[in-house]
Design a protein around this motif. Sequence first.
Motif, mmCIF file in Angstrom:
data_model
loop_
_atom_site.group_PDB
_atom_site.id
_atom_site.type_symbol
_atom_site.label_atom_id
_atom_site.label_comp_id
_atom_site.label_asym_id
_atom_site.label_seq_id
_atom_site.Cartn_x
_atom_site.Cartn_y
_atom_site.Cartn_z
ATOM 1 N N ASP A 15 0.726 -1.156 0.005
ATOM 2 C CA ASP A 15 0.101 -0.020 0.006
ATOM 3 C C ASP A 15 0.718 1.329 0.058
ATOM 4 O O ASP A 15 1.948 1.239 0.850
ATOM 5 C CB ASP A 15 -0.811 -0.038 1.275
ATOM 6 C CG ASP A 15 -2.136 1.013 0.953
ATOM 7 O OD1 ASP A 15 -2.088 2.092 0.800
ATOM 8 O OD2 ASP A 15 -3.431 0.279 1.138
ATOM 9 N N ASP A 59 -3.076 -3.509 -2.381
ATOM 10 C CA ASP A 59 -3.930 -2.128 -2.779
ATOM 11 C C ASP A 59 -4.056 -1.945 -4.041
ATOM 12 O O ASP A 59 -3.121 -2.099 -4.903
ATOM 13 C CB ASP A 59 -3.488 -1.135 -2.104
ATOM 14 C CG ASP A 59 -4.294 0.289 -2.147
ATOM 15 O OD1 ASP A 59 -5.583 -0.048 -1.729
ATOM 16 O OD2 ASP A 59 -3.945 1.408 -2.459
ATOM 17 N N VAL A 60 -5.192 -1.790 -4.858
ATOM 18 C CA VAL A 60 -5.435 -1.660 -6.086
ATOM 19 C C VAL A 60 -5.165 0.003 -6.319
ATOM 20 O O VAL A 60 -4.396 0.025 -7.589
ATOM 21 C CB VAL A 60 -6.838 -1.819 -6.410
ATOM 22 C CG1 VAL A 60 -7.396 -1.111 -7.744
ATOM 23 C CG2 VAL A 60 -7.111 -3.297 -6.209
ATOM 24 N N LEU A 61 -5.497 0.778 -5.827
ATOM 25 C CA LEU A 61 -5.323 2.267 -6.152
ATOM 26 C C LEU A 61 -3.906 2.605 -5.636
ATOM 27 O O LEU A 61 -3.746 3.196 -4.364
ATOM 28 C CB LEU A 61 -6.113 3.165 -5.660
ATOM 29 C CG LEU A 61 -7.800 2.856 -6.178
ATOM 30 C CD1 LEU A 61 -8.751 3.603 -5.619
ATOM 31 C CD2 LEU A 61 -7.813 2.830 -7.684
ATOM 32 N N ASP A 66 -0.272 0.258 -10.606
ATOM 33 C CA ASP A 66 -1.409 0.264 -9.685
ATOM 34 C C ASP A 66 -1.458 -1.455 -9.459
ATOM 35 O O ASP A 66 -0.537 -2.146 -9.754
ATOM 36 C CB ASP A 66 -2.783 0.693 -10.221
ATOM 37 C CG ASP A 66 -3.153 0.046 -11.455
ATOM 38 O OD1 ASP A 66 -2.580 -1.162 -11.821
ATOM 39 O OD2 ASP A 66 -4.036 0.478 -12.161
ATOM 40 N N LEU A 87 -6.845 -8.547 -3.494
ATOM 41 C CA LEU A 87 -7.019 -7.178 -3.739
ATOM 42 C C LEU A 87 -7.554 -6.298 -2.744
ATOM 43 O O LEU A 87 -8.686 -6.911 -2.128
ATOM 44 C CB LEU A 87 -7.383 -7.030 -5.121
ATOM 45 C CG LEU A 87 -6.397 -7.546 -6.394
ATOM 46 C CD1 LEU A 87 -7.326 -7.643 -7.657
ATOM 47 C CD2 LEU A 87 -5.011 -6.709 -6.348
ATOM 48 N N THR A 89 -9.431 -2.317 -1.897
ATOM 49 C CA THR A 89 -9.893 -1.191 -2.678
ATOM 50 C C THR A 89 -10.721 -0.581 -1.736
ATOM 51 O O THR A 89 -11.479 -1.230 -0.785
ATOM 52 C CB THR A 89 -10.326 -1.474 -4.005
ATOM 53 O OG1 THR A 89 -10.535 -0.129 -4.633
ATOM 54 C CG2 THR A 89 -11.676 -2.313 -3.740
ATOM 55 N N ALA A 93 -14.871 2.355 -5.203
ATOM 56 C CA ALA A 93 -14.219 1.386 -6.568
ATOM 57 C C ALA A 93 -15.169 1.170 -7.612
ATOM 58 O O ALA A 93 -16.381 1.075 -7.380
ATOM 59 C CB ALA A 93 -13.679 0.134 -6.168
ATOM 60 N N TYR A 97 -13.947 -3.469 -11.021
ATOM 61 C CA TYR A 97 -12.984 -3.957 -10.382
ATOM 62 C C TYR A 97 -12.666 -5.483 -9.816
ATOM 63 O O TYR A 97 -11.697 -6.015 -9.995
ATOM 64 C CB TYR A 97 -12.653 -2.896 -8.930
ATOM 65 C CG TYR A 97 -12.091 -1.659 -9.244
ATOM 66 C CD1 TYR A 97 -12.007 -1.023 -10.468
ATOM 67 C CD2 TYR A 97 -11.447 -0.954 -8.097
ATOM 68 C CE1 TYR A 97 -11.401 0.039 -10.709
ATOM 69 C CE2 TYR A 97 -10.728 0.073 -8.417
ATOM 70 C CZ TYR A 97 -10.751 0.592 -9.711
ATOM 71 O OH TYR A 97 -10.035 1.965 -9.976
ATOM 72 N N THR A 111 -13.015 -4.969 0.167
ATOM 73 C CA THR A 111 -13.428 -3.782 0.085
ATOM 74 C C THR A 111 -12.926 -2.951 1.538
ATOM 75 O O THR A 111 -13.376 -3.295 2.291
ATOM 76 C CB THR A 111 -14.958 -3.256 -0.283
ATOM 77 O OG1 THR A 111 -15.088 -3.903 -1.518
ATOM 78 C CG2 THR A 111 -14.877 -1.821 -0.374
#
Length: 208
Positions: A15, A59-61, A66, A87, A89, A93, A97, A111
């Motif tokens: 992250d 982490d996705v973002l 990414d 994953l 997020t 999102a 995703y 999430t």
Amino acid sequence: MSAAAPDRAGILIVDDMEENLIALEAVLGPLDQRLVRAHSGEEALKAMLRQDFAVVLLDVLMPGMDGFETAANMKRLDQTKDVPIILLTGTDADSDYRYRGYAIGAADFLTKPIDPWLLRTKVNVFLDLHRKNLQLAAQAEQLRRQLAGAADPSDERLERVSEQLARTTAVLRGGGGDEKPTELVDCVNELARTVEDLRAARQAIQGG
């Protein structure tokens, strides 16, 4: 973080936000496993090439590479392609995703804000699978050593054992991705029975 013990599995947490890494460490701390940080996709890939991990929390973002690109790169490398990826997020999102995550080979998708109990439960599943794979790999290696002194090279059972060992090794290394854990256990048990048969046959010949 305390020094890693040999029997503690590695968990890679990725992250770009320091506070998120701290939160993940607090949640996963009770599992008493080796926690390794990475602040970017590039840093995560370098860490995975240096050491083994049971699971990756990604982490996705993130800026630059990414989470999706990082996961895709992990799945392309032989050394890292079989490590399960969870994953992570935010609640805002995009709706696709989850589909994108599973499409690139992610094992799960959570999430934020993440429920601590749920995260520990999911991570524990992958830790257990990692330990079982290590145990099976050790058993397969032990059978190879036993086989070296237990068989007549002309015995047709030797060929069968070699084939079984090759299949087991392939599964443990990810070559048999469709195999279930119970099938792995059955395979190793069958190998053990065959080696015992070979040992018994050898002792009978020596005794005669």
